[in-house]
Write a protein that holds these residues in place. Structure first.
Motif, mmCIF file in Angstrom:
data_model
loop_
_atom_site.group_PDB
_atom_site.id
_atom_site.type_symbol
_atom_site.label_atom_id
_atom_site.label_comp_id
_atom_site.label_asym_id
_atom_site.label_seq_id
_atom_site.Cartn_x
_atom_site.Cartn_y
_atom_site.Cartn_z
ATOM 1 N N ILE A 6 0.872 -1.174 0.000
ATOM 2 C CA ILE A 6 0.000 0.000 0.000
ATOM 3 C C ILE A 6 0.910 1.226 0.000
ATOM 4 O O ILE A 6 1.570 1.529 0.998
ATOM 5 C CB ILE A 6 -0.938 0.024 1.220
ATOM 6 C CG1 ILE A 6 -1.708 -1.291 1.333
ATOM 7 C CG2 ILE A 6 -1.880 1.212 1.121
ATOM 8 C CD1 ILE A 6 -2.583 -1.612 0.132
ATOM 9 N N ARG A 66 3.822 4.375 -8.520
ATOM 10 C CA ARG A 66 3.180 3.107 -8.138
ATOM 11 C C ARG A 66 3.441 2.021 -9.175
ATOM 12 O O ARG A 66 3.833 0.898 -8.847
ATOM 13 C CB ARG A 66 1.668 3.311 -7.994
ATOM 14 C CG ARG A 66 0.923 2.043 -7.542
ATOM 15 C CD ARG A 66 -0.488 1.993 -8.075
ATOM 16 N NE ARG A 66 -0.533 1.899 -9.520
ATOM 17 C CZ ARG A 66 -0.313 0.787 -10.208
ATOM 18 N NH1 ARG A 66 -0.017 -0.348 -9.587
ATOM 19 N NH2 ARG A 66 -0.360 0.796 -11.531
ATOM 20 N N ARG A 78 -0.816 -0.934 -4.485
ATOM 21 C CA ARG A 78 -2.034 -0.120 -4.542
ATOM 22 C C ARG A 78 -1.734 1.253 -3.955
ATOM 23 O O ARG A 78 -1.045 1.373 -2.946
ATOM 24 C CB ARG A 78 -3.159 -0.774 -3.737
ATOM 25 C CG ARG A 78 -3.536 -2.172 -4.218
ATOM 26 C CD ARG A 78 -4.321 -2.110 -5.524
ATOM 27 N NE ARG A 78 -4.754 -3.442 -5.923
ATOM 28 C CZ ARG A 78 -4.072 -4.230 -6.750
ATOM 29 N NH1 ARG A 78 -2.904 -3.819 -7.242
ATOM 30 N NH2 ARG A 78 -4.536 -5.417 -7.090
ATOM 31 N N THR A 79 -2.280 2.283 -4.570
ATOM 32 C CA THR A 79 -2.100 3.651 -4.075
ATOM 33 C C THR A 79 -3.244 4.038 -3.159
ATOM 34 O O THR A 79 -4.420 3.840 -3.496
ATOM 35 C CB THR A 79 -2.045 4.654 -5.236
ATOM 36 O OG1 THR A 79 -0.945 4.333 -6.087
ATOM 37 C CG2 THR A 79 -1.864 6.074 -4.711
ATOM 38 N N GLY A 80 -2.908 4.607 -2.007
ATOM 39 C CA GLY A 80 -3.911 5.129 -1.086
ATOM 40 C C GLY A 80 -3.557 6.542 -0.666
ATOM 41 O O GLY A 80 -2.437 6.804 -0.231
ATOM 42 N N ASP A 90 -9.530 2.436 0.625
ATOM 43 C CA ASP A 90 -9.862 1.853 -0.678
ATOM 44 C C ASP A 90 -8.734 0.963 -1.175
ATOM 45 O O ASP A 90 -8.977 -0.105 -1.750
ATOM 46 C CB ASP A 90 -10.133 2.959 -1.704
ATOM 47 C CG ASP A 90 -11.332 3.819 -1.344
ATOM 48 O OD1 ASP A 90 -12.256 3.298 -0.677
ATOM 49 O OD2 ASP A 90 -11.339 5.002 -1.720
ATOM 50 N N ALA A 91 -7.504 1.416 -0.979
ATOM 51 C CA ALA A 91 -6.343 0.635 -1.423
ATOM 52 C C ALA A 91 -6.259 -0.681 -0.665
ATOM 53 O O ALA A 91 -5.975 -1.735 -1.250
ATOM 54 C CB ALA A 91 -5.062 1.445 -1.232
ATOM 55 N N SER A 94 -8.940 -3.023 -1.919
ATOM 56 C CA SER A 94 -8.577 -3.560 -3.235
ATOM 57 C C SER A 94 -7.591 -4.710 -3.104
ATOM 58 O O SER A 94 -7.732 -5.747 -3.762
ATOM 59 C CB SER A 94 -7.990 -2.447 -4.099
ATOM 60 O OG SER A 94 -7.533 -2.951 -5.341
#
Length: 299
Positions: A6, A66, A78-80, A90-91, A94
């Motif tokens: 993340i 990313r 995943r980018t948060g 959300d990341a 996912s």
């Protein structure tokens, strides 16, 4: 194991119309004066955030980072965002939806503070909520690969010259020192390490991007520092932002516009290093930091 990373960042409005909602999020719903909001919109417009359908160049840099990190690591990244979309939660969702059983959190900010990195960790831990094994990288400002990236950029920008180098980072409220927060000490350590690695003879440190909150912030501010350097006979400076890794507002406006304007008024030539962004040397170093965390768990 099925790990995922993340990658967390502060976030930026995608379009000018997003600026009010973005700053309302940062301020926790506290109102922003129309004058201040108008000034913020003008700043974002000046650095390329527009009113069309294209993505913010600031968020685009994060996405490039990313994707590059994912390619090097060979695991999902995943980018948060802390203050924009996609959110940190959300990341995490996912990654869990792809059946990750280990999440490694890392922030695109090298130095720890209870007012910055600890906030990201809280959001990360809350989102994971005991559903998956987690690891969180709190600091990496003294990592040799990161130091090498900054030192190399200093040497390239100086081109063999001997201009004064100013290391900078985002200021925070000075009250953090009362609680023993390590932020300032970590920044000074990075500055010293880069100066040694780049064999700099003449350097100093200052803060930038202080917010108008009505309380004292960490000093010296770069604008005041430029005044002092000019009074001491310095005619040229190179700015090396060690607390930032990409070309966002605090770089493109606070350094390239405000600090440059003050330097011009003082008759001081001001340049800055090229920011790491998604450059391969930076991404490789960041991947190494994450890989060591992964290996420690798997071992």
């Amino acid at each position: 194991m099925n790990p995922a990373v993340i990658l967390m960042a502060y976030g930026s409005p995608d379009h000018l119309d997003d600026v009010p909602a973005y700053y309302a999020d940062i301020r926790g719903g506290r109102p922003v004066s129309p004058e201040h909001l108008e000034d913020l919109v003008a700043r974002y417009r000046a650095i390329g955030v527009g009113e069309g359908d294209g993505p913010s160049p600031l968020n685009a840099i994060t996405e490039e980072t990313r994707a590059a990190l994912e390619a090097v690591l060979g695991v999902p990244v995943r980018t948060g965002m802390r203050h924009w979309r996609p959110r940190i939660a959300d990341a995490v969702e996912s990654a869990l939806g792809d059946r990750a059983d280990l999440l490694v959190g890392v922030v695109l900010a090298p130095h720890y503070s209870a007012l910055s990195i600890a906030k990201y960790r809280g959001l990360f831990d809350e989102a994971a909520a005991g559903r998956v094994e987690t690891r969180f990288i709190e600091r990496w400002g003294a990592d040799p690969a990161f130091v090498d990236v900054l030192a190399h950029r200093c040497r390239v920008a100086l081109g063999g010259g001997e201009e004064h180098v100013i290391f900078t980072a985002h200021s925070l409220p000075a009250r953090i020192l009362d609680s023993g927060d390590p932020y300032r000490d970590e920044l000074l350590e990075t500055a010293w390490l880069v100066a040694q690695r780049a064999a700099l003879r003449d350097w100093s440190f200052s803060f930038q991007s202080e917010s108008p909150t009505g309380e004292p912030w960490l000093q010296p501010d770069i604008l005041d520092h430029l005044d002092s350097l000019a009074a001491g006979g310095v005619h040229g400076v190179l700015v090396c932002p060690i607390g930032f890794v990409s070309d966002h507002l605090e770089i493109r406006w606070d350094i390239d516009h405000e600090a440059k304007r003050r330097a011009d008024e003082l008759g001081v030539r001001l340049e800055r290093i090229r920011m790491p962004n998604a450059d391969p040397d930076f991404v490789e170093g960041l991947a190494g930091i994450v890989q060591r965390e992964l290996q420690a768990v798997i071992a």
